[in-house]
Design an enzyme around this catalytic site. Sequence first.
Site, PDB file in Angstrom:
ATOM      1  N   ARG A   1       0.837  -1.197   0.000  1.00 36.42           N
ATOM      2  CA  ARG A   1       0.000   0.000   0.000  1.00 36.42           C
ATOM      3  C   ARG A   1       0.879   1.257   0.000  1.00 36.42           C
ATOM      4  O   ARG A   1       1.973   1.256   0.542  1.00 36.42           O
ATOM      5  CB  ARG A   1      -0.873   0.027   1.255  1.00 36.42           C
ATOM      6  CG  ARG A   1      -1.668  -1.240   1.503  1.00 36.42           C
ATOM      7  CD  ARG A   1      -2.326  -1.168   2.867  1.00 36.42           C
ATOM      8  NE  ARG A   1      -3.003  -2.418   3.215  1.00 36.42           N
ATOM      9  CZ  ARG A   1      -3.603  -2.638   4.379  1.00 36.42           C
ATOM     10  NH1 ARG A   1      -3.599  -1.700   5.307  1.00 36.42           N
ATOM     11  NH2 ARG A   1      -4.204  -3.795   4.612  1.00 36.42           N
TER      12      ARG A   1
ATOM     13  N   ASP B   1       0.250   5.445   1.026  1.00 37.51           N
ATOM     14  CA  ASP B   1      -0.713   6.322   1.677  1.00 37.51           C
ATOM     15  C   ASP B   1      -1.189   7.427   0.740  1.00 37.51           C
ATOM     16  O   ASP B   1      -0.613   7.647  -0.327  1.00 37.51           O
ATOM     17  CB  ASP B   1      -0.076   6.964   2.911  1.00 37.51           C
ATOM     18  CG  ASP B   1       0.209   5.964   4.014  1.00 37.51           C
ATOM     19  OD1 ASP B   1      -0.439   4.898   4.041  1.00 37.51           O
ATOM     20  OD2 ASP B   1       1.077   6.252   4.858  1.00 37.51           O
TER      21      ASP B   1
ATOM     22  N   TYR C   1      12.608   3.087  -1.693  1.00 37.65           N
ATOM     23  CA  TYR C   1      11.833   4.315  -1.573  1.00 37.65           C
ATOM     24  C   TYR C   1      12.771   5.503  -1.663  1.00 37.65           C
ATOM     25  O   TYR C   1      13.942   5.427  -1.267  1.00 37.65           O
ATOM     26  CB  TYR C   1      11.101   4.382  -0.227  1.00 37.65           C
ATOM     27  CG  TYR C   1       9.854   3.555  -0.128  1.00 37.65           C
ATOM     28  CD1 TYR C   1       8.615   4.075  -0.487  1.00 37.65           C
ATOM     29  CD2 TYR C   1       9.904   2.254   0.354  1.00 37.65           C
ATOM     30  CE1 TYR C   1       7.456   3.311  -0.375  1.00 37.65           C
ATOM     31  CE2 TYR C   1       8.758   1.483   0.465  1.00 37.65           C
ATOM     32  CZ  TYR C   1       7.532   2.024   0.106  1.00 37.65           C
ATOM     33  OH  TYR C   1       6.394   1.266   0.215  1.00 37.65           O
TER      34      TYR C   1
ATOM     35  N   ARG D   1       8.726   7.701   6.199  1.00 41.94           N
ATOM     36  CA  ARG D   1       8.414   9.092   6.529  1.00 41.94           C
ATOM     37  C   ARG D   1       8.856   9.447   7.952  1.00 41.94           C
ATOM     38  O   ARG D   1       9.285  10.578   8.208  1.00 41.94           O
ATOM     39  CB  ARG D   1       6.923   9.346   6.341  1.00 41.94           C
ATOM     40  CG  ARG D   1       6.490   9.306   4.876  1.00 41.94           C
ATOM     41  CD  ARG D   1       4.983   9.220   4.717  1.00 41.94           C
ATOM     42  NE  ARG D   1       4.307  10.346   5.331  1.00 41.94           N
ATOM     43  CZ  ARG D   1       2.992  10.390   5.535  1.00 41.94           C
ATOM     44  NH1 ARG D   1       2.222   9.355   5.186  1.00 41.94           N
ATOM     45  NH2 ARG D   1       2.446  11.449   6.087  1.00 41.94           N
TER      46      ARG D   1
END
Length: 245
Positions: free
Chosen positions: A51, A53, A111, A198
């Site tokens: 997933r 966000d 990422y 994050r």
Amino acid sequence: MQRYKCVISYDGSGFSGYQVQPNKRTVQSELEAMLAKMHKGASIKVVGSGRTDAGVHAKGQVIHFDSPLAISEQKWEIALNSMLPEDISVLSVLKADASFHARFDAVGKEYRYMLHLSPKRDPFRRKFACQYPYGLNVESMRQASKYFLGTHDFTSFCSAKTEVEDKIRTIDAIDFISDGDLLTLRFVGNGFLYNMVRILVGTLLAVGSGDISAEDIPVILEKKDRRFAGKTAPARGLYLCEVFY
């Protein structure tokens, strides 16, 4: 039925995340709606590698789906891109073995988090980078990032809302890439928890601004408590770049 593996990219700013949610626009719901049209209303389940966000972007998200349609890989790519909205792009389509699973077969991900280091807003970057107008000690951030490398319990660096019990993950690389007033933080690991990248970025920013020291990182890891880590960096700077199999 033939299973297809696709690599897709999307601008996450117009979505409430990847996964289907009631009465919300998501990447998965757009994909499944488009496939339903191609299959005359039949429901085609799309499985993603994970997933993302709301507001998070992807340059290399991987999905799979099964279809009875006899279409070549090239024509699949053309057909999908002609029907999808302009903020989703299919980069490749390949036939896959029936046992392939976009999520469970993944062995790692990359990422990237993009920071715009400037006191001036850039309206053309506002959805695709996080503006940071204050001074940063990037060298301190580099030193702090070394404590994250290897295998650790990252309980302090994931959302308290996560439902995953096993919070042990391995980070193989954290790189800092400077390009003018853009600073990109690159993370490669075997997997990442909910909001983990994050929160790592937010903590590194706290180090760079002098709020905490690089040497505090091992202590925060040991605490296994979200309250001790930095803030969660905004979603708009985060990109899922690649999934490894």
